[in-house]
Design a protein around this motif. Structure first.
Motif, short mmCIF file in Angstrom:
data_model
loop_
_atom_site.label_atom_id
_atom_site.label_comp_id
_atom_site.label_asym_id
_atom_site.label_seq_id
_atom_site.Cartn_x
_atom_site.Cartn_y
_atom_site.Cartn_z
N MET A 186 -7.41 5.57 -9.37
CA MET A 186 -7.94 4.24 -9.07
C MET A 186 -6.99 3.47 -8.16
O MET A 186 -5.78 3.65 -8.22
N TYR A 187 -7.56 2.60 -7.35
CA TYR A 187 -6.78 1.73 -6.47
C TYR A 187 -6.78 0.34 -7.10
O TYR A 187 -7.48 -0.55 -6.67
N GLY A 188 -5.98 0.19 -8.16
CA GLY A 188 -6.01 -1.04 -8.95
C GLY A 188 -7.06 -0.94 -10.04
O GLY A 188 -7.81 0.04 -10.15
N GLY A 189 -7.12 -1.97 -10.89
CA GLY A 189 -8.06 -1.97 -12.00
C GLY A 189 -9.46 -2.41 -11.60
O GLY A 189 -9.69 -2.87 -10.49
N ASP A 190 -10.39 -2.28 -12.54
CA ASP A 190 -11.78 -2.63 -12.31
C ASP A 190 -12.32 -3.35 -13.54
O ASP A 190 -12.56 -2.72 -14.58
N GLN A 191 -12.54 -4.66 -13.41
CA GLN A 191 -13.00 -5.45 -14.55
C GLN A 191 -14.40 -5.05 -15.01
O GLN A 191 -14.81 -5.36 -16.14
N ARG A 192 -15.15 -4.35 -14.18
CA ARG A 192 -16.50 -3.94 -14.56
C ARG A 192 -16.49 -2.92 -15.69
O ARG A 192 -17.53 -2.71 -16.34
N HIS A 193 -15.35 -2.30 -15.96
CA HIS A 193 -15.25 -1.36 -17.07
C HIS A 193 -15.57 -2.03 -18.40
O HIS A 193 -15.98 -1.35 -19.35
N ASN A 243 0.82 -1.21 0.00
CA ASN A 243 0.00 0.00 0.00
C ASN A 243 0.86 1.26 0.00
O ASN A 243 1.74 1.43 0.83
N GLY A 244 0.60 2.16 -0.97
CA GLY A 244 1.29 3.44 -1.03
C GLY A 244 2.65 3.41 -1.68
O GLY A 244 3.29 4.46 -1.83
N THR A 245 3.12 2.26 -2.11
CA THR A 245 4.47 2.16 -2.67
C THR A 245 4.52 2.67 -4.12
O THR A 245 5.52 3.22 -4.54
N THR A 246 3.46 2.45 -4.87
CA THR A 246 3.43 2.84 -6.28
C THR A 246 2.12 3.56 -6.60
O THR A 246 1.21 3.63 -5.78
N ASP A 247 2.02 4.04 -7.84
CA ASP A 247 0.79 4.69 -8.29
C ASP A 247 -0.39 3.73 -8.35
O ASP A 247 -1.55 4.15 -8.42
N VAL A 248 -0.12 2.43 -8.38
CA VAL A 248 -1.21 1.45 -8.50
C VAL A 248 -2.06 1.45 -7.24
O VAL A 248 -3.29 1.42 -7.31
N PHE A 249 -1.42 1.50 -6.09
CA PHE A 249 -2.13 1.42 -4.81
C PHE A 249 -1.77 2.62 -3.94
O PHE A 249 -0.97 2.52 -3.01
N ASP A 250 -2.31 3.79 -4.28
CA ASP A 250 -2.09 4.96 -3.45
C ASP A 250 -3.40 5.73 -3.30
O ASP A 250 -4.46 5.23 -3.65
N CYS A 251 -3.32 6.95 -2.79
CA CYS A 251 -4.54 7.68 -2.44
C CYS A 251 -5.12 8.49 -3.60
O CYS A 251 -6.12 9.18 -3.42
N THR A 252 -4.51 8.44 -4.78
CA THR A 252 -5.01 9.22 -5.90
C THR A 252 -5.40 8.30 -7.05
O THR A 252 -4.76 7.28 -7.28
#
Length: 400
Positions: free
Chosen positions: A115-122, A104-113
């Protein structure tokens, strides 16, 4: 040796957010001023108190604005210094990558700005431009019309959690290496300021769907094919009976030993034929979901096709929290699969999703009370581990 790193874009977004907040504080001060000006008679005695509040509010707004501008300036200075250092490196210098993995918070993938990871519903609502990209990236779909591609992706959207988790960890591992990512995967890592989740998820899915890899360097191919075939015949007993002359299920709806012998024999012939050719079993009846054995088989092969070798995958029914936290601290990735569970808001602790069925999520941290911070549907949630967890995997990607 510890590593120091800064994410300039995240800092700039935080600075802009503070600057925007200062304007809101100013608007509150203006509203208080309006209230003060309307006071008369006996209420006029509170005007002096309101004057003090108004002055203090404007002072705080100025401080918040100054803080936001300061953060933006710091981000710019860091970015300029980093670019200067990198541009002066010789071609023989060793690239020191920033910390990777799904912590958590280490990269842009899982941070506070963002999306927090991808969303297959797209994939329920892809547009024609995305279909055009699919045909460009995957020539085997060149003659498939848009309506058929969209129908395929709508079906995928309900079962694409494991594929999404795979994309998440690939992005986490390639954070800060955008040029290398594009060279290996053939498209930009970012698009419109956000990670290109949908394209990477679709690329993994379309590259490997319905394929089981049993060649040299492949892993879990036999197990993955068994899972898929058993699952298919369990849900389509009439097709098995038409082929073999008897029902594959007992009174409890489970595959009989006689049925398993037939399925295993069919599986072994498919594998033997594949090994005599390209090492790929094409099983057209495979469902769109990615099982726990299919995951390492397909992701390992997909990465190898991109020139990324030595994908390490270890799994168990569950790991201790200490083991998971240690893995995250070492830059590794953790995925869990659970069934019939709830997800909770990380800020309030309120239950926000109940009765979640079979689902895969990336674990990004462990809370003080032993719960998991997870990425699901592009958001951050809290998952409470227990009997609902049926599979946990710890992975490491050697970027090659």
């Amino acid at each position: 040796m510890s590593q120091f790193f800064v994410k300039p874009e995240s800092l700039k977004q935080s600075g802009n957010s503070l600057t925007s907040s200062s304007e809101k504080i100013r608007s509150y001060a203006a509203q208080i001023t309006s209230i003060k000006d309307d006071l008369d008679g006996e209420l006029s005695m509170v005007r002096a108190s309101l004057e003090s509040i108004i002055t203090d509010t404007y002072t705080r707004a100025d401080k918040v604005s100054a803080l936001g501008q300061g953060i933006i300036t710091i981000a710019g200075l860091y970015e300029a210094a980093e670019n200067s250092v990198l541009s002066n490196q010789s071609t023989t210098d060793t690239f020191t990558e920033t910390p990777g993995g799904s912590k958590n918070g280490t990269t842009d993938v899982f941070d506070c700005t963002g999306m927090y990871g991808g969303d297959q519903r797209h994939f329920k609502n892809v547009d024609d431009a995305f279909c055009d990209w699919i045909r460009q990236q995957h020539p085997e779909y060149a003659n498939v019309p848009n309506d058929q591609l969209k129908e395929l992706l709508v079906k995928f959207s309900t079962v694409g959690c494991n594929w999404t988790a795979a994309a998440n960890i690939i992005f986490a591992e390639f954070y800060g290496r955008e040029d290398e990512f594009k060279k290996k995967f053939g498209f930009d890592m970012y698009e419109n300021g956000e990670l290109n989740y949908d394209k990477l998820i679709a690329d993994i899915f379309l590259s490997t769907q319905g394929q089981f890899y049993v060649g040299n360097g492949d892993t879990m191919g036999k197990e993955a094919l068994s899972d898929s075939m058993n699952n298919y015949y369990r849900h389509n007993p009439s097709e098995f009976e038409a082929k073999y002359g008897f029902s594959p299920l007992d009174k409890n709806g489970k595959l009989t030993s006689a049925a398993m012998k037939k399925i295993n024999a069919e599986r072994d012939k498919l594998i033997k034929d594949a090994k005599a050719n390209d090492g790929v079993v094409h099983w057209a009846n495979d469902e769109y979901g990615l099982g726990t054995d299919e995951f390492p088989n397909r992701i390992n092969h997909y990465l190898r096709d991109k020139g990324i070798n030595n994908f390490k995958y270890d799994s168990a029914t569950t790991y201790s929290n200490n083991t998971i936290e240690e893995a995250l601290n070492k830059g590794k990735d953790v995925i869990i699969c659970a069934k019939d569970f709830s997800l909770y808001d990380p800020a309030t602790g309120a239950e926000v999703h109940s009765g979640v069925g079979v689902h895969a999520m990336v674990v990004t941290g462990i809370t003080a009370d032993g719960n998991y911070i997870v990425s699901s549907w592009g958001q951050e949630f809290i998952y409470k581990p227990g009997s609902t967890t049926y599979h946990t995997a710890i992975m490491d990607i050697n970027k090659g």
